[in-house]
Design an enzyme around this catalytic site. Structure first.
Site, PDB file in Angstrom:
ATOM      1  N   GLY A 632     -62.159 -25.900  74.035  1.00  0.00           N
ATOM      2  CA  GLY A 632     -60.839 -25.856  74.636  1.00  0.00           C
ATOM      3  C   GLY A 632     -60.928 -25.978  76.140  1.00  0.00           C
ATOM      4  O   GLY A 632     -62.012 -25.915  76.732  1.00  0.00           O
ATOM      5  N   PRO A 633     -59.807 -26.126  76.787  1.00  0.00           N
ATOM      6  CA  PRO A 633     -59.786 -26.264  78.243  1.00  0.00           C
ATOM      7  C   PRO A 633     -60.181 -24.960  78.929  1.00  0.00           C
ATOM      8  O   PRO A 633     -60.150 -23.888  78.319  1.00  0.00           O
ATOM      9  CB  PRO A 633     -58.330 -26.636  78.533  1.00  0.00           C
ATOM     10  CG  PRO A 633     -57.559 -26.105  77.381  1.00  0.00           C
ATOM     11  CD  PRO A 633     -58.459 -26.207  76.199  1.00  0.00           C
ATOM     12  N   PRO A 634     -60.547 -25.033  80.188  1.00  0.00           N
ATOM     13  CA  PRO A 634     -60.904 -23.808  80.909  1.00  0.00           C
ATOM     14  C   PRO A 634     -59.708 -22.871  81.045  1.00  0.00           C
ATOM     15  O   PRO A 634     -58.559 -23.289  81.146  1.00  0.00           O
ATOM     16  CB  PRO A 634     -61.362 -24.333  82.279  1.00  0.00           C
ATOM     17  CG  PRO A 634     -61.683 -25.776  82.061  1.00  0.00           C
ATOM     18  CD  PRO A 634     -60.760 -26.246  80.992  1.00  0.00           C
ATOM     19  N   VAL A 636     -58.606 -20.608  78.874  1.00  0.00           N
ATOM     20  CA  VAL A 636     -57.844 -20.219  77.684  1.00  0.00           C
ATOM     21  C   VAL A 636     -58.445 -18.981  77.016  1.00  0.00           C
ATOM     22  O   VAL A 636     -57.892 -18.497  76.027  1.00  0.00           O
ATOM     23  CB  VAL A 636     -57.771 -21.384  76.676  1.00  0.00           C
ATOM     24  CG1 VAL A 636     -57.010 -22.543  77.282  1.00  0.00           C
ATOM     25  CG2 VAL A 636     -59.153 -21.813  76.232  1.00  0.00           C
ATOM     26  N   GLY A 637     -59.576 -18.483  77.510  1.00  0.00           N
ATOM     27  CA  GLY A 637     -60.138 -17.241  76.989  1.00  0.00           C
ATOM     28  C   GLY A 637     -61.252 -17.420  75.983  1.00  0.00           C
ATOM     29  O   GLY A 637     -61.409 -16.580  75.088  1.00  0.00           O
ATOM     30  N   LYS A 638     -62.048 -18.465  76.121  1.00  0.00           N
ATOM     31  CA  LYS A 638     -63.136 -18.680  75.160  1.00  0.00           C
ATOM     32  C   LYS A 638     -64.224 -17.611  75.305  1.00  0.00           C
ATOM     33  O   LYS A 638     -64.707 -17.065  74.312  1.00  0.00           O
ATOM     34  CB  LYS A 638     -63.751 -20.067  75.380  1.00  0.00           C
ATOM     35  CG  LYS A 638     -62.785 -21.210  75.146  1.00  0.00           C
ATOM     36  CD  LYS A 638     -63.465 -22.543  75.262  1.00  0.00           C
ATOM     37  CE  LYS A 638     -64.024 -22.789  76.642  1.00  0.00           C
ATOM     38  NZ  LYS A 638     -62.974 -22.864  77.678  1.00  0.00           N
ATOM     39  N   THR A 639     -64.624 -17.322  76.528  1.00  0.00           N
ATOM     40  CA  THR A 639     -65.679 -16.329  76.741  1.00  0.00           C
ATOM     41  C   THR A 639     -65.189 -14.922  76.449  1.00  0.00           C
ATOM     42  O   THR A 639     -65.880 -14.116  75.813  1.00  0.00           O
ATOM     43  CB  THR A 639     -66.194 -16.416  78.185  1.00  0.00           C
ATOM     44  OG1 THR A 639     -66.638 -17.746  78.450  1.00  0.00           O
ATOM     45  CG2 THR A 639     -67.340 -15.442  78.403  1.00  0.00           C
ATOM     46  N   SER A1015     -56.551 -43.752  73.212  1.00  0.00           N
ATOM     47  CA  SER A1015     -55.226 -43.273  72.773  1.00  0.00           C
ATOM     48  C   SER A1015     -54.099 -43.790  73.650  1.00  0.00           C
ATOM     49  O   SER A1015     -52.997 -43.264  73.600  1.00  0.00           O
ATOM     50  CB  SER A1015     -55.196 -41.746  72.759  1.00  0.00           C
ATOM     51  OG  SER A1015     -55.415 -41.240  74.054  1.00  0.00           O
ATOM     52  N   LYS A1058     -51.578 -32.593  73.765  1.00  0.00           N
ATOM     53  CA  LYS A1058     -50.665 -33.621  74.244  1.00  0.00           C
ATOM     54  C   LYS A1058     -49.215 -33.199  74.058  1.00  0.00           C
ATOM     55  O   LYS A1058     -48.355 -33.487  74.920  1.00  0.00           O
ATOM     56  CB  LYS A1058     -50.941 -34.928  73.519  1.00  0.00           C
ATOM     57  CG  LYS A1058     -52.308 -35.511  73.865  1.00  0.00           C
ATOM     58  CD  LYS A1058     -52.595 -36.771  73.070  1.00  0.00           C
ATOM     59  CE  LYS A1058     -53.983 -37.332  73.419  1.00  0.00           C
ATOM     60  NZ  LYS A1058     -54.320 -38.549  72.657  1.00  0.00           N
TER      61      LYS A1058
END
Length: 1133
Positions: A632-634, A636-639, A1015, A1058
């Site tokens: 996911g984008p930076p 967003v809370g992945k870590t 796309s 998108k």
């Protein structure tokens, strides 16, 4: 029980009792048989004795006649005179006897003498007369004791471990041949030998008090016996089997207080001089119950009361009126044997001649006072050496051999030389020939030797001189071997280091001595540490074998060798891995869901996957390791979601990043032969977490290096993340298989494009999309704003941020998919708000100047402020911080200050807006279309612009140019879209020859940003057709999709991102491929809300939506005038 009735006054009874005790003391002093003397002394013999006639008593004269040594005559006469004077003093009414006499007037003249069955002669405690007698008779001995104390102390310090105590000081003399019941003192580690001093430390308070009174009474004789268990630390003997039965009769020459350095308790150091060998006949262990019942027995202890009152007449006035009974006095003073004998005398006068042959049943014990201290007492038997032939060749040969060994040892050890010289001097003072004292020579040899405990005790127990010499020679030979070995080591070391410095010489000598003697040099402690670690671990058999081999190597290497350090570090890592340790899993789904909801908003897919993981583990009863990848984008809370997962599963958390990693050793470790080698990151994670089932977060896995001179780290991760291989992961440093099957691996990435395909196949990918405006508002209100207020110190203050301010902040300042930038802006707003609050408070608190204010008050306030400033500067930094915190707390409680951040004053905190409009074009001209793109930062709008470079003209080859830093894929898409648009326009509007006469330029704004992806085909085709038809597209329409040459719309990825970008850009209609319709239906309602979807299968579906009002006639006549001009010009030319 014996009962005797007599008719006499109390003074007569007291006189009789005192006389009996007096003669006992004389018998002890004269060192004659106490049993025989006591058997000749009865109540009838002394009943009519008067103080002036004591010496003329027939019993006394008979006793004098038995003495052979005339030197006692004068001494006994002096003792008798002292007793007479004391007895006269007792009749003056000042002593206990006079009080007893007056007390007896209140009692009957007929007194029953009823001694208890348990009372014996040994219970009689010596009175003050005994002390006088003892002090007089041992006056000369006490002088010898005091003089020998200093000499003994010096000798014991010279070799306290052997206890030889050889000294030039003369040993104490005048030791009684037969000594009564005495104190038994246990000795640890080495027995005492007659004639050699030994210092002992006593810690038992009872024993210390007993020894003090023994010295005061000048009866300093004890029995010293060695403990069988050398580790036992005690000063009393509770069981006869705890000590060896053969010991020594030792005299306490001196005693002084000391203190234990370790515990700090008060102790006593006593210097002992052993006189002769003795053997335990009977042991009287300390009675613990006696201590408890001592207070209860205090009223019945009449003897103690009598003695104290006799010594302290002044105390009798305060004595309790409860005077002890006469029966108790008599029982304590008259032993059973004498009462039995008195009964026999009263029965018949004819049996009086048989009294000489009567053997008393109990020993007469002048040391009865020792029982008051509840210590261990013994009756002993003297042990005499067996007779031997002084001319025996065996004894002479053994003596000569011992002397020879002494001579050899003295040449090797200077300490032995001094001890032998001292011993020789003492022998020469007593006799001129050492062969006349073989027993003493054997004792000396044993005393100075460092033999085993059993060997030394065996020597002490040997009464056969020949056997004693043989055993002493054996331990002395061992001492010689030790001295020779020590000398050999010294010579070997000297040979090796002749040309080296003195410091290195000493170090090598120390190493050599430790190596030969087996003294610990630190390795044993290190090995014990490693062995202690593995006790709590469950090492596999293969690992246990390697551990044992490495421990064996470590024990044989020198500490200065480089390999020693390598093996030590290896064992340290090997024993730091938590073999067999697992943290307890948490299978509560409600608890896990609560933790995940507390930490993160949304992320339904991630939360559902973790709950599924817990549910499967609960059903199976175990949890296997998994590999999950969050993409996911930076922001967003992945870590952070990884930490929440670890907390929800009750697992330890460890994170390491592989972004930019180019060395495979970071994953699999270095070879341990390299300097500074370390295991890989995975092994380090296990060591830190101390469990074999932690959660390991591998961050930025999409940015890992690929190939190089140090290997490919992404290839090394294949073994780590493959469930079929990681149960035997092999680290290069440890070189042993490690089970990683229970580890939960969580990877994070911004894009899947750069992750190697084999690595991606081993991971379960979960995509984290960006947040829509509604999500951001919830996150800001529930998480970001409270956190920012707390960090700014405004947690409880009236500083609030309205919802419209948060919405405006996201619309004009923070349009990224994540919330990281939003968090930064909110923190900035609250920092500025904190500054305003402090300024307002300073203005409100500052004193306002007025005409009524007095100068003195101003001066005093200034002085007060200055003093406060000085006192504040003297405080520590922590105190200043606390003071600041107190000021903020006062600010929070202020109700006057209220700060509200709204959309109107938002720019005062964060500056002017970064984005002024929702879209780049509010009204799009022909050829401009809003497309949608997916980037690592999330979804975004991507405009495609097409313009005519010049008016339509007649040309053989129309031109097409593209700009905007497009990637290869987009270049191909643009060329394909150009061809498709020409074909579609020719089919739909054949008279429109736009592409034949036009030079077109296609551009994507923000040319500094690289753009690529499959796309944008439909967007570019729409842009070309819009320009060809000279028709503007609705600015609220956004589209995405790839196009084939025939007009088929292909599936794309990142529809959620998108869609979020389209909604954020103000789009109301979104066009996407029909194959992505299922993805659209899975989107949350808040994302789809406000968007009209159009799922296109062919491009004609898109054309019908965008150009539905363009008919064939209109489409053919768009450029009709330009075409006519160009045709006329062409015909003219």
């Amino acid at each position: 029980m014996l009962r005797t009735r007599t008719t006499k006054t109390l003074s007569t009874v007291a006189r009789t009792t005192r006389a009996i005790q007096y003669y006992r003391s004389i018998a002890k002093t004269a060192a004659v048989s106490q049993r025989r003397f006591a058997s000749t002394l009865t109540v009838r013999d002394v009943e009519n004795i008067k103080p002036s006639h004591i010496i003329k008593s027939p019993t006394w004269q008979e006793f004098q006649h038995q003495l052979k040594d005339p030197r006692y005559m004068e001494h006994f006469a002096q003792l008798d005179a002292q007793f007479a004077r004391h007895f006269m003093a007792t009749n003056s009414g000042k002593s206990i006897l006079a009080k007893d006499d007056s007390t007896s007037q209140k009692k009957d003249e007929d007194v029953k003498i009823v001694p208890d069955e348990k009372d014996t002669d040994n219970d009689v405690e010596p009175t003050r007369d005994d002390e006088i007698v003892n002090k007089d008779q041992e006056g000369e001995a006490s002088k010898n004791s005091r003089s020998s104390a200093s000499g003994g102390g010096q000798s014991s310090s010279s070799r306290s471990d052997s206890g030889d105590g050889s000294s030039k000081q003369k040993p104490p003399k005048d030791v009684p041949e037969v000594y009564p019941q005495m104190l038994a003192l246990p000795i640890a580690r080495r027995p005492l030998f007659p004639g050699f001093y030994k210092a002992v430390v006593i810690s038992d308070e009872r024993v210390m008090k007993a020894i003090k009174e023994m010295l005061d009474r000048q009866q300093p004789y004890i029995g010293a016996f060695m403990l069988k268990n050398s580790e036992e630390d005690t000063d009393v003997i509770t069981d006869k089997n705890d000590v060896y039965d053969v010991g020594v009769l030792a005299q306490i020459t001196s005693a002084f207080p000391s203190k234990d350095e370790k515990t700090g308790t008060e102790t006593m150091t006593a210097l002992l001089y052993p006189h002769r060998r003795i053997k335990i006949d009977e042991l009287f262990p300390p009675n613990e119950e006696k201590e408890k019942s001592k207070e209860q027995a205090k009223d019945t202890d009449t003897e103690t009361t009598v003695v104290e009152d006799a010594n302290n007449p002044e105390d009798q006035e305060s004595t309790s009126p409860a005077t002890p009974k006469l029966e108790d006095i008599v029982v304590e003073r008259i032993p059973d044997s004498e009462l039995q004998h008195h009964k026999r005398v009263e029965a018949t006068e004819e049996e009086s001649e048989e009294l000489d042959d009567i053997q008393e049943g109990e020993d007469i014990n002048p040391t009865e006072f020792l029982k008051n201290y509840n210590v261990s007492l013994v009756n002993v038997l003297n042990l005499e050496d067996e007779p031997f032939d002084r001319k025996s060749p065996v004894i002479n040969a053994l003596t000569s051999e011992i002397l020879k060994v002494f001579k050899e040892i003295s040449q090797l050890n200077t300490m032995f030389r001094e001890q032998i010289a001292t011993f020789s001097a003492s022998i020469q003072s007593a006799t001129t020939n050492i062969f006349e004292e073989p027993a003493r020579l054997a004792d000396f040899a044993a005393a100075v030797s460092a033999g085993e405990e059993d060997e030394l005790q065996d020597i002490l127990s040997s009464l056969n001189i020949e056997h004693r010499l043989e055993k002493s020679l054996l331990v002395l030979k061992k001492e010689l071997m030790n001295a020779e070995l020590q000398n050999k080591i010294s010579k070997d070391v000297e040979t090796k280091i002749q040309k080296r410095q003195r410091e290195y010489y000493l170090m090598e000598q120390l190493k050599g001595i430790k190596r030969e003697l087996g003294i610990d040099d630190g390795r044993d402690k290190l090995i014990d540490t490693y062995k202690e670690r593995i006790k709590s671990l469950k090492l596999p058999d293969s690992v246990q074998k390697i551990f044992d081999d490495e421990i064996t190597k470590l024990s044989t290497l020198e500490t200065s060798m480089s390999e020693f350090g390598v093996i030590r570090n290896y064992l340290d890592w090997l024993t730091s891995i938590p073999w067999g340790k697992h943290s307890k899993e948490q299978y509560s789904i409600p608890r896990a869901k609560k933790i995940l909801d507390e930490d993160h908003y949304g992320m339904v897919d991630v939360k559902d996957r973790i709950l599924e993981f817990i549910a499967v583990g609960k059903l199976l009863g175990k949890v296997d390791g998994k590999i999950i990848c969050f993409v996911g984008p930076p922001g967003v809370g992945k870590t952070s979601i990884g930490k929440s997962i670890a907390r929800a599963l009750n697992r330890k958390f460890f994170r390491f990043s592989v972004g930019g990693m180019t060395d495979v050793a970071e994953i699999k470790g270095h070879r341990r032969t390299y300097i500074g080698a370390l295991p890989g990151r995975v092994v380090q994670a296990l060591k830190k977490c101390q469990t074999q089932n932690p959660l390991i977060l591998i961050d930025e896995i999409d940015k890992i290096g690929h190939g190089g001179i140090h290997g490919d780290p992404s290839a090394a991760l294949l073994e780590v993340l493959d469930p079929e291989q990681n149960n035997s992961f092999l680290d290069n440093y440890l070189d042993i298989p490690i089970d990683l099957s229970k580890v939960l691996f969580v990877c994070t990435a911004n894009s899947l494009e750069t992750i190697p395909r084999p690595l991606l196949d081993r991971m379960e990918v979960i995509e984290l999309t960006g947040y829509v405006a509604e999500d951001k508002v919830k996150i800001a209100e529930q998480y970001l704003v409270p956190s920012a207020k707390k960090s700014a110190g405004l947690e409880n203050s009236h500083v609030d941020m309205t919802e419209d301010a948060i919405t405006a902040l996201m619309k004009y300042y923070c349009r990224e998919s994540g919330v990281r930038n939003l968090k930064k802006h909110i923190e900035k707003i609250y920092r500025k708000a904190a500054l305003q609050v402090v300024k307002k408070l300073s203005i409100e608190d500052s004193p306002t100047s007025s005409a009524d204010s007095k100068p003195k008050e101003s001066v005093s306030s200034e002085e007060k402020a200055e003093n406060n400033a000085k006192s504040s500067s003297e405080k520590t930094k922590d105190n200043n911080s606390e003071k600041t915190s107190d000021d903020i707390e006062a600010l929070k409680t202020s109700e006057k200050i209220n700060v509200s951040i709204s959309q109107k004053n938002l720019k005062d905190y964060v500056g002017p807006p970064v984005y002024t409009t929702d879209r780049l074009y509010e009204t799009t001209p022909p050829g401009v279309v809003m497309g949608l793109a997916w980037t690592n930062m999330g979804g975004c709008s991507l405009y495609v612009e097409s313009v005519l470079e010049q008016p339509l003209h007649n040309c053989k080859h129309p031109t097409f140019e593209r700009t905007g830093q497009l990637g290869d894929v987009m270049k191909e898409s643009s060329r394909l879209a150009y061809s498709f648009a020409k074909m579609y326009l020719a089919q739909k509007f054949p008279e429109n020859r736009f592409f034949e006469k036009a030079s077109i330029h296609l551009h994507c704004p923000e040319g500094a940003t690289p753009k690529d992806g499959p796309s944008a085909g439909v967007t570019m085709a729409t842009s070309f057709l819009s320009l060809a038809l000279n028709k503007s597209i609705d600015p609220t329409v956004a589209m995405t999709g790839e196009l084939t040459l025939t007009g088929k719309v292909l599936r794309i990825g990142g529809l959620r991102e998108k869609a979020v970008a389209a909604k954020r850009s103000g789009a109301k209609t979104i066009i996407f491929p029909k194959d992505n319709l299922n993805d659209w239906e899975e989107l949350p309602d808040n994302v789809k809300e406000g968007l009209e979807p159009l799922a296109a299968d062919w491009y004609n579906d898109i054309f019908q939506k965008l150009f539905k009002d363009v008919n064939t006639k209109e489409g053919n006549s768009v450029w009709k005038a330009e075409f006519e001009i160009l045709d006329a010009k062409k015909e003219k030319d």
